[in-house]
Write a protein that holds these residues in place. Structure first.
Motif, PDB file in Angstrom:
ATOM      1  N   PHE A   1       0.831  -1.208   0.000  1.00 59.75           N
ATOM      2  CA  PHE A   1       0.000   0.000   0.000  1.00 59.75           C
ATOM      3  C   PHE A   1       0.868   1.261   0.000  1.00 59.75           C
ATOM      4  O   PHE A   1       0.608   2.201  -0.763  1.00 59.75           O
ATOM      5  N   ILE A   2       1.895   1.284   0.842  1.00 62.71           N
ATOM      6  CA  ILE A   2       2.792   2.442   0.906  1.00 62.71           C
ATOM      7  C   ILE A   2       3.531   2.617  -0.417  1.00 62.71           C
ATOM      8  O   ILE A   2       3.675   3.733  -0.935  1.00 62.71           O
ATOM      9  N   GLN A   3       4.005   1.519  -1.004  1.00 64.04           N
ATOM     10  CA  GLN A   3       4.715   1.597  -2.275  1.00 64.04           C
ATOM     11  C   GLN A   3       3.820   2.167  -3.369  1.00 64.04           C
ATOM     12  O   GLN A   3       4.247   3.037  -4.137  1.00 64.04           O
ATOM     13  N   THR A   4       2.591   1.698  -3.434  1.00 64.11           N
ATOM     14  CA  THR A   4       1.662   2.214  -4.450  1.00 64.11           C
ATOM     15  C   THR A   4       1.394   3.696  -4.245  1.00 64.11           C
ATOM     16  O   THR A   4       1.344   4.467  -5.211  1.00 64.11           O
ATOM     17  N   ALA A   5       1.231   4.100  -3.000  1.00 65.97           N
ATOM     18  CA  ALA A   5       0.924   5.502  -2.705  1.00 65.97           C
ATOM     19  C   ALA A   5       2.075   6.434  -3.080  1.00 65.97           C
ATOM     20  O   ALA A   5       1.849   7.540  -3.601  1.00 65.97           O
ATOM     21  N   ILE A   6       3.309   6.003  -2.837  1.00 66.44           N
ATOM     22  CA  ILE A   6       4.439   6.891  -3.133  1.00 66.44           C
ATOM     23  C   ILE A   6       4.880   6.790  -4.591  1.00 66.44           C
ATOM     24  O   ILE A   6       5.619   7.648  -5.071  1.00 66.44           O
ATOM     25  N   TYR A   7       4.438   5.740  -5.323  1.00 62.73           N
ATOM     26  CA  TYR A   7       4.754   5.645  -6.747  1.00 62.73           C
ATOM     27  C   TYR A   7       3.851   6.540  -7.595  1.00 62.73           C
ATOM     28  O   TYR A   7       4.264   7.009  -8.657  1.00 62.73           O
ATOM     29  N   LEU A   8       2.624   6.759  -7.140  1.00 65.71           N
ATOM     30  CA  LEU A   8       1.622   7.446  -7.967  1.00 65.71           C
ATOM     31  C   LEU A   8       2.038   8.841  -8.434  1.00 65.71           C
ATOM     32  O   LEU A   8       1.815   9.183  -9.601  1.00 65.71           O
ATOM     33  N   PRO A   9       2.635   9.697  -7.580  1.00 64.35           N
ATOM     34  CA  PRO A   9       2.982  11.046  -8.063  1.00 64.35           C
ATOM     35  C   PRO A   9       3.919  11.060  -9.257  1.00 64.35           C
ATOM     36  O   PRO A   9       3.913  12.020 -10.030  1.00 64.35           O
ATOM     37  N   HIS A  10       4.726  10.013  -9.430  1.00 68.69           N
ATOM     38  CA  HIS A  10       5.648   9.972 -10.566  1.00 68.69           C
ATOM     39  C   HIS A  10       4.897   9.990 -11.896  1.00 68.69           C
ATOM     40  O   HIS A  10       5.402  10.531 -12.891  1.00 68.69           O
ATOM     41  N   PHE A  11       3.698   9.435 -11.924  1.00 70.40           N
ATOM     42  CA  PHE A  11       2.926   9.331 -13.160  1.00 70.40           C
ATOM     43  C   PHE A  11       2.022  10.533 -13.394  1.00 70.40           C
ATOM     44  O   PHE A  11       1.248  10.542 -14.354  1.00 70.40           O
TER      45      PHE A  11
END
Length: 328
Positions: A136-146
């Motif tokens: 969950f944390i990984q998905t949340a912090i990856y999203l702004p890159h896109f």
């Protein structure tokens, strides 16, 4: 090989040539069989190779503009050669010290705060025991890159604007006075660094998480049996385990010391902060696209790329000098 065999080979050059031809034929046969065997892998990498050839290598012939007085009416071939006159003009320009100061200042802040951020996040994620919470944390912090920089800058304008920004409303409700963050030249560099961390630090953890997965778990078990706490295990096992990855990425980072994302700076740039926001990328855009001086803009870009190459080579040499693995 015996002395008689060496003497016989030297006495009969024809046999030596035949041996070399045989070896050459064998190599060609092995190369062809390897291509046939791995043909699907070559098909898989073909789009990436074509992308770099078309968009990175083919346009490199355009650097000749830096050495010509380019005119769109005359074309590349007919334009007059001017040598290094555009480089002299660029380096002697009154804007050059300002460009150097702003570019290096922003990049040094990124080097101090943005570069370590993915390392810290990756190490923290590595310590999470719950797999679901970690994903969950990984998905949340990856999203702004896109999210594009246009959207990121729009969000920053909504949050930090002096009139209706959430931050200024909280400051006023707390008894303070409004601060115009968007036109404050003293906080502009820090704002760019914070934006970069929020957008790309999470996505940058992918490489470090991959490096962390290569560390032998038995090392942690042995350290735990010896009484090492989490802090010591991280300090003496985790960080040394990803040290080579950190050094390689740091070397590559040095190559972009004079490069800053054009979109971010250009979208955040305004007349009140132009003295601290004008960098090499915005200068090349202003001179090349807006003023039509393509040769001077190309000279500025080539200067930036040359300095980046020199910095990579110097950083790689220093890394090897201290016994570390370099890029090559």
């Amino acid at each position: 090989m015996s002395k008689q065999a060496v003497t016989g080979a030297s006495a009969n050059p024809g046999s030596t040539a035949a041996l070399q031809n045989t070896q050459l034929v064998r190599r060609r046969s092995e190369w062809k069989s390897a291509i046939v065997r791995d043909k699907y892998l070559y098909v898989l990498i073909a789009p990436g190779v074509l992308y770099f050839l078309l968009f990175h290598y083919a346009p490199m012939w355009g650097i000749m503009l830096a050495f010509k007085d380019y005119s769109p009416f005359l074309g590349f071939q007919a334009s007059e050669w001017t040598g290094f006159s555009h480089f002299v003009k660029f380096l002697s320009n009154s804007d050059f010290p300002l460009l150097i100061r702003n570019t290096l200042g922003i990049n040094f802040l990124n080097l101090l705060f943005f570069f370590p951020a993915p390392i810290v996040i990756a190490v923290m994620l590595n310590e999470i025991r719950s797999a679901k919470f970690k994903k969950f944390i990984q998905t949340a912090i990856y999203l702004p890159h896109f999210i594009s920089w246009v959207v990121i800058v729009g969000i920053c304008f909504l949050i930090l604007s002096e009139g209706s920004g959430i931050v200024n409303k909280l400051i006023v409700e707390s008894g303070g006075t409004k601060i115009n963050f968007l036109t404050n030249s003293t906080t502009f560099w820090a704002m760019l660094t914070a934006q970069s961390i929020w957008k790309d630090a999470g996505y940058g953890t992918i490489i470090f998480l991959a490096a962390l997965s290569g560390i032998n778990p038995e090392l942690y078990e042995a350290a735990q049996i010896d009484g090492a706490n989490r802090w010591k295990r991280m300090l003496f096992i985790t960080l040394p385990g990803i040290k080579s990855t950190i050094i390689i990425l740091l070397i590559l980072r040095m190559g972009s010391l004079l490069s800053i994302g054009f979109e971010q700076v250009y979208l955040m740039m305004s007349p009140p902060v132009s003295s601290v926001a004008d960098v090499f990328d915005t200068y090349a855009y202003r001179v090349g696209v807006q003023q039509g001086d393509f040769s001077l803009a190309t000279a500025a870009g080539l200067f930036k790329s040359t300095v980046g190459l020199i910095l990579i080579l110097a950083a790689n040499w220093l890394a090897k000098k201290f016994g570390e693995e370099g890029v090559y």
